[in-house]
Design a protein around this motif. Sequence first.
Motif, PDB file in Angstrom:
ATOM      1  N   LYS A 193      30.146  32.895  42.486  1.00 38.51           N
ATOM      2  CA  LYS A 193      30.029  31.442  42.550  1.00 38.51           C
ATOM      3  C   LYS A 193      31.312  30.757  43.003  1.00 38.51           C
ATOM      4  O   LYS A 193      31.263  29.771  43.720  1.00 38.51           O
ATOM      5  N   PHE A 253      29.847  40.052  49.974  1.00 36.58           N
ATOM      6  CA  PHE A 253      29.588  38.610  50.048  1.00 36.58           C
ATOM      7  C   PHE A 253      29.847  38.091  51.455  1.00 36.58           C
ATOM      8  O   PHE A 253      29.038  37.355  52.026  1.00 36.58           O
ATOM      9  N   PRO A 269      22.356  37.329  46.959  1.00 43.40           N
ATOM     10  CA  PRO A 269      22.964  37.222  45.626  1.00 43.40           C
ATOM     11  C   PRO A 269      22.464  38.231  44.598  1.00 43.40           C
ATOM     12  O   PRO A 269      23.242  38.747  43.801  1.00 43.40           O
ATOM     13  N   LYS A 321      24.783  40.884  42.551  1.00 47.99           N
ATOM     14  CA  LYS A 321      24.780  40.945  41.082  1.00 47.99           C
ATOM     15  C   LYS A 321      24.473  42.356  40.590  1.00 47.99           C
ATOM     16  O   LYS A 321      25.153  42.885  39.711  1.00 47.99           O
ATOM     17  N   GLU A 339      31.573  31.192  46.810  1.00 44.11           N
ATOM     18  CA  GLU A 339      30.580  30.345  47.477  1.00 44.11           C
ATOM     19  C   GLU A 339      31.054  28.896  47.504  1.00 44.11           C
ATOM     20  O   GLU A 339      30.946  28.216  48.532  1.00 44.11           O
ATOM     21  N   PRO A 382      23.647  30.392  45.237  1.00 43.75           N
ATOM     22  CA  PRO A 382      24.777  31.312  45.088  1.00 43.75           C
ATOM     23  C   PRO A 382      24.598  32.257  43.902  1.00 43.75           C
ATOM     24  O   PRO A 382      23.988  31.907  42.907  1.00 43.75           O
ATOM     25  N   SER A 383      25.145  33.432  44.048  1.00 45.40           N
ATOM     26  CA  SER A 383      25.112  34.405  42.968  1.00 45.40           C
ATOM     27  C   SER A 383      26.064  33.993  41.863  1.00 45.40           C
ATOM     28  O   SER A 383      27.144  33.485  42.123  1.00 45.40           O
TER      29      SER A 383
END
Length: 78
Positions: free
Chosen positions: A7, A54, A60, A64, A10, A2-3
Amino acid sequence: MPSKVMKDFELIKRLWKKHRFGIIPKSVKVSARKYELNSYWTVNMANLKMYRMFMKGYHPQILKGKYFQLIKHPKESK
């Protein structure tokens, strides 16, 4: 993986598959650092864009990178 940016989404997405849960009516304190450098509108529009990306399954690292393009961050301004 997960990014770091998404997070919490996710985690909720994975938990929702196994357990149903609700939101409790309680207040929480959160950091306002992003709002010190960005307008309320800017932060919330960036959050909406990140959520949509997302949900569409963007990688990810792409999430970001886009997030850091959309808003100024406290660490960058020093």
